[in-house]
Design a protein around this motif. Structure first.
Motif, PDB file in Angstrom:
ATOM      1  N   LYS A 219       0.818  -1.216   0.000  1.00 21.23           N
ATOM      2  CA  LYS A 219       0.000   0.000   0.000  1.00 21.23           C
ATOM      3  C   LYS A 219       0.851   1.265   0.000  1.00 21.23           C
ATOM      4  CE  LYS A 219      -3.943  -1.984   2.520  1.00 21.23           C
ATOM      5  NZ  LYS A 219      -4.741  -1.892   3.778  1.00 21.23           N
ATOM      6  N   GLU A 220       1.912   1.265   0.824  1.00 20.25           N
ATOM      7  CA  GLU A 220       2.651   2.497   1.077  1.00 20.25           C
ATOM      8  C   GLU A 220       3.995   2.602   0.343  1.00 20.25           C
ATOM      9  OE1 GLU A 220       1.226   4.827   2.773  1.00 20.25           O
ATOM     10  OE2 GLU A 220      -0.462   3.659   3.573  1.00 20.25           O
ATOM     11  N   ARG A 221       4.558   1.450  -0.066  1.00 25.12           N
ATOM     12  CA  ARG A 221       5.887   1.440  -0.687  1.00 25.12           C
ATOM     13  C   ARG A 221       6.911   2.183   0.180  1.00 25.12           C
ATOM     14  NH1 ARG A 221       5.857  -2.579  -4.449  1.00 25.12           N
ATOM     15  NH2 ARG A 221       3.827  -2.588  -5.426  1.00 25.12           N
ATOM     16  N   ASP A 222       6.875   1.930   1.480  1.00 27.20           N
ATOM     17  CA  ASP A 222       7.736   2.658   2.409  1.00 27.20           C
ATOM     18  C   ASP A 222       9.028   1.891   2.690  1.00 27.20           C
ATOM     19  OD1 ASP A 222       5.923   0.775   3.738  1.00 27.20           O
ATOM     20  OD2 ASP A 222       6.964   1.394   5.566  1.00 27.20           O
ATOM     21  N   ARG A 223      10.012   2.640   3.119  1.00 28.90           N
ATOM     22  CA  ARG A 223      11.343   2.091   3.368  1.00 28.90           C
ATOM     23  C   ARG A 223      11.341   1.093   4.527  1.00 28.90           C
ATOM     24  NH1 ARG A 223      16.293   5.726   5.778  1.00 28.90           N
ATOM     25  NH2 ARG A 223      17.895   4.082   5.842  1.00 28.90           N
ATOM     26  N   LEU A 224      10.633   1.421   5.611  1.00 20.99           N
ATOM     27  CA  LEU A 224      10.659   0.565   6.794  1.00 20.99           C
ATOM     28  C   LEU A 224      10.148  -0.836   6.486  1.00 20.99           C
ATOM     29  CD1 LEU A 224      10.954  -0.140   9.764  1.00 20.99           C
ATOM     30  CD2 LEU A 224       8.750   0.964  10.192  1.00 20.99           C
ATOM     31  N   ASN A 225       8.952  -0.930   5.905  1.00 23.96           N
ATOM     32  CA  ASN A 225       8.387  -2.252   5.664  1.00 23.96           C
ATOM     33  C   ASN A 225       9.142  -3.013   4.577  1.00 23.96           C
ATOM     34  OD1 ASN A 225       5.704  -2.850   7.280  1.00 23.96           O
ATOM     35  ND2 ASN A 225       5.791  -0.652   6.891  1.00 23.96           N
ATOM     36  N   ARG A 226       9.728  -2.286   3.622  1.00 22.05           N
ATOM     37  CA  ARG A 226      10.608  -2.953   2.652  1.00 22.05           C
ATOM     38  C   ARG A 226      11.783  -3.599   3.375  1.00 22.05           C
ATOM     39  NH1 ARG A 226      14.309   0.964  -0.443  1.00 22.05           N
ATOM     40  NH2 ARG A 226      15.269   0.800   1.619  1.00 22.05           N
ATOM     41  N   ASN A 227      12.394  -2.852   4.286  1.00 21.04           N
ATOM     42  CA  ASN A 227      13.534  -3.391   5.026  1.00 21.04           C
ATOM     43  C   ASN A 227      13.132  -4.532   5.950  1.00 21.04           C
ATOM     44  OD1 ASN A 227      14.911  -1.395   3.723  1.00 21.04           O
ATOM     45  ND2 ASN A 227      15.626  -0.337   5.553  1.00 21.04           N
ATOM     46  N   MET A 228      11.937  -4.416   6.548  1.00 21.23           N
ATOM     47  CA  MET A 228      11.450  -5.498   7.395  1.00 21.23           C
ATOM     48  C   MET A 228      11.255  -6.778   6.590  1.00 21.23           C
ATOM     49  SD  MET A 228      11.230  -4.658  10.595  1.00 21.23           S
ATOM     50  CE  MET A 228      10.227  -6.015  11.136  1.00 21.23           C
ATOM     51  N   ILE A 229      10.760  -6.654   5.378  1.00 20.77           N
ATOM     52  CA  ILE A 229      10.598  -7.821   4.509  1.00 20.77           C
ATOM     53  C   ILE A 229      11.946  -8.481   4.254  1.00 20.77           C
ATOM     54  CG2 ILE A 229       9.983  -8.559   2.166  1.00 20.77           C
ATOM     55  CD1 ILE A 229       7.786  -6.368   2.250  1.00 20.77           C
ATOM     56  N   VAL A 230      12.960  -7.669   4.011  1.00 20.11           N
ATOM     57  CA  VAL A 230      14.318  -8.192   3.797  1.00 20.11           C
ATOM     58  C   VAL A 230      14.810  -8.905   5.062  1.00 20.11           C
ATOM     59  CG1 VAL A 230      16.724  -7.579   3.324  1.00 20.11           C
ATOM     60  CG2 VAL A 230      14.872  -6.456   2.068  1.00 20.11           C
ATOM     61  N   VAL A 231      14.523  -8.331   6.220  1.00 25.20           N
ATOM     62  CA  VAL A 231      14.930  -8.940   7.495  1.00 25.20           C
ATOM     63  C   VAL A 231      14.322 -10.325   7.646  1.00 25.20           C
ATOM     64  CG1 VAL A 231      14.631  -8.792  10.006  1.00 25.20           C
ATOM     65  CG2 VAL A 231      15.412  -6.797   8.714  1.00 25.20           C
ATOM     66  N   TRP A 232      13.018 -10.458   7.356  1.00 25.91           N
ATOM     67  CA  TRP A 232      12.356 -11.755   7.543  1.00 25.91           C
ATOM     68  C   TRP A 232      12.741 -12.757   6.471  1.00 25.91           C
ATOM     69  CZ3 TRP A 232      11.723 -11.980  12.183  1.00 25.91           C
ATOM     70  CH2 TRP A 232      11.099 -10.998  12.952  1.00 25.91           C
ATOM     71  N   ILE A 233      13.004 -12.300   5.256  1.00 31.93           N
ATOM     72  CA  ILE A 233      13.520 -13.217   4.231  1.00 31.93           C
ATOM     73  C   ILE A 233      14.907 -13.712   4.654  1.00 31.93           C
ATOM     74  CG2 ILE A 233      14.361 -13.383   1.850  1.00 31.93           C
ATOM     75  CD1 ILE A 233      12.085 -11.516   1.034  1.00 31.93           C
ATOM     76  N   GLY A 234      15.708 -12.803   5.207  1.00 32.88           N
ATOM     77  CA  GLY A 234      17.018 -13.193   5.723  1.00 32.88           C
ATOM     78  C   GLY A 234      16.891 -14.221   6.833  1.00 32.88           C
ATOM     79  N   PHE A 235      15.906 -14.049   7.712  1.00 31.74           N
ATOM     80  CA  PHE A 235      15.698 -15.002   8.810  1.00 31.74           C
ATOM     81  C   PHE A 235      15.296 -16.371   8.264  1.00 31.74           C
ATOM     82  CE2 PHE A 235      13.226 -16.810  12.375  1.00 31.74           C
ATOM     83  CZ  PHE A 235      14.206 -16.775  13.353  1.00 31.74           C
ATOM     84  N   LEU A 236      14.475 -16.373   7.214  1.00 32.02           N
ATOM     85  CA  LEU A 236      14.100 -17.630   6.574  1.00 32.02           C
ATOM     86  C   LEU A 236      15.327 -18.326   5.994  1.00 32.02           C
ATOM     87  CD1 LEU A 236      12.041 -19.666   5.430  1.00 32.02           C
ATOM     88  CD2 LEU A 236      11.782 -18.130   3.451  1.00 32.02           C
ATOM     89  N   LEU A 237      16.198 -17.572   5.331  1.00 31.51           N
ATOM     90  CA  LEU A 237      17.410 -18.144   4.755  1.00 31.51           C
ATOM     91  C   LEU A 237      18.329 -18.696   5.837  1.00 31.51           C
ATOM     92  CD1 LEU A 237      18.193 -15.509   1.965  1.00 31.51           C
ATOM     93  CD2 LEU A 237      17.203 -17.802   1.688  1.00 31.51           C
ATOM     94  N   VAL A 238      18.382 -18.021   6.977  1.00 34.06           N
ATOM     95  CA  VAL A 238      19.169 -18.518   8.107  1.00 34.06           C
ATOM     96  C   VAL A 238      18.676 -19.905   8.523  1.00 34.06           C
ATOM     97  CG1 VAL A 238      19.604 -18.207  10.578  1.00 34.06           C
ATOM     98  CG2 VAL A 238      19.897 -16.285   9.013  1.00 34.06           C
ATOM     99  N   ASN A 239      17.366 -20.047   8.647  1.00 41.70           N
ATOM    100  CA  ASN A 239      16.813 -21.334   9.076  1.00 41.70           C
ATOM    101  C   ASN A 239      16.957 -22.408   8.009  1.00 41.70           C
ATOM    102  OD1 ASN A 239      15.232 -21.202  11.857  1.00 41.70           O
ATOM    103  ND2 ASN A 239      15.075 -19.195  10.893  1.00 41.70           N
ATOM    104  N   LEU A 240      16.843 -22.025   6.752  1.00 40.70           N
ATOM    105  CA  LEU A 240      17.087 -22.989   5.677  1.00 40.70           C
ATOM    106  C   LEU A 240      18.534 -23.469   5.704  1.00 40.70           C
ATOM    107  CD1 LEU A 240      15.108 -21.403   2.691  1.00 40.70           C
ATOM    108  CD2 LEU A 240      14.487 -23.432   4.036  1.00 40.70           C
ATOM    109  N   GLY A 241      19.458 -22.539   5.983  1.00 39.78           N
ATOM    110  CA  GLY A 241      20.861 -22.910   6.109  1.00 39.78           C
ATOM    111  C   GLY A 241      21.085 -23.889   7.242  1.00 39.78           C
TER     112      GLY A 241
END
Length: 292
Positions: A219-241
């Motif tokens: 909805k907002e295309r904002d920096r914070l939620n974009r970065n949060m998405i990257v954080v959680w994708i990173g967390f998923l990759l950590v667990n996959l590793g």
């Protein structure tokens, strides 16, 4: 006064829950499966003798102990930064407190899963225990940590009723997991006091935060939620590793063949160090409350 009581009630409830588990838990009835003798437990890992408080104790997995303690201290430092820079932003305060609890949980976990696991679960016993009081406290602290992050996400990415609902959910979810763990410790029930049981209960919280960040960003295309998405994708990759390392079975071969100790938990903790630094860099500036 009412607000002060509510603020005091959360840490008080956490302390009472931890004390209840420590006092009434009966997990010494649960043994490792398959059964493991103290000698067999030590045979599969590096260890050394150290003097602690005038007593000789076994320190297992020294390199792993260093890594997990380093991770705990790092996450504590990151969490403290967000609390110290919170100003009037509830999202920063909740996020920082969540990370502080996460860091404490890592230190407590490292004391039992690594460091003094032999002393806590095997010393003086014919067969080693499945878990310890330290591991139960770790599960509680981590559950509370994640729900602080849920509340933080409510303040940063939701408004009005949804925000209030997420905050209430974080409290109710923490209470529900506490009840589950206390029952599992008292009865006792292996699954309820296991990491698998913890993930089965709390895993949905990560999906909830990720989903809210995605919806808000669309909805907002904002920096914070974009970065949060990257954080959680990173967390998923950590667990996959972690799971890739776990199911590859490389660790015993590496230790037996070359004498090198770096198992799946070390992979997890190393990747979490990178993730914690990444999260700090991505969120230290934009994390703030969403304005009503």
């Amino acid at each position: 006064m009412a607000q002060l009581l509510r603020k005091a009630g959360i840490p008080f409830g956490m302390v009472i829950s931890i004390l209840t588990v420590l006092i009434f838990g009966r997990t010494e009835a649960l043994l490792m499966m398959p059964a493991v003798t103290p000698e067999a437990y030590l045979a599969g890992m590096p260890y050394t003798m150290i003097s602690l408080l005038g007593k000789e104790v076994v320190l297992i997995q020294p390199s792993s102990t260093f890594l997990v303690y380093f991770l705990g201290i790092l996450i504590l430092a990151v969490g403290s930064y967000f609390v110290a820079t919170r100003k009037f932003e509830k999202s920063r305060a909740a996020w920082g407190l969540g990370l502080i609890l996460w860091g404490l949980g890592a230190l407590v976990a490292g004391t039992s899963y690594q460091a003094f696991g032999y002393e806590l679960k095997c010393r003086g016993r014919p067969l080693c225990l499945f878990t310890s009081d330290f591991e139960l406290v770790y599960l509680l602290l981590t559950a509370y940590s994640i729900n602080f992050l849920v509340a933080a996400t409510g303040y940063s990415s939701a408004r009005s009723r949804l925000r209030k609902g997420l905050v209430i959910f974080s409290v109710v979810d923490s209470a529900a997991y506490t009840v589950m763990l206390i029952l599992g410790a008292i009865i006792p029930v292996r699954f309820l006091v296991s990491y698998e049981g913890f993930m089965a209960f709390i895993g949905v919280n990560f999906l909830l935060m990720f989903g809210l960040n995605v919806l808000h960003y669309r909805k907002e295309r904002d920096r914070l939620n974009r970065n949060m998405i990257v954080v959680w994708i990173g967390f998923l990759l950590v667990n996959l590793g972690y799971f890739a390392a776990l199911y590859s079975g490389y660790a015993p071969f590496l230790y037996e063949k070359y004498g090198l100790w770096f198992n799946e938990n070390d992979v997890l903790h190393f990747l979490l160090v990178i993730w914690a630094v990444m999260g700090f860099l991505l969120l230290r500036k934009p994390l703030a409350d969403l304005k009503e």
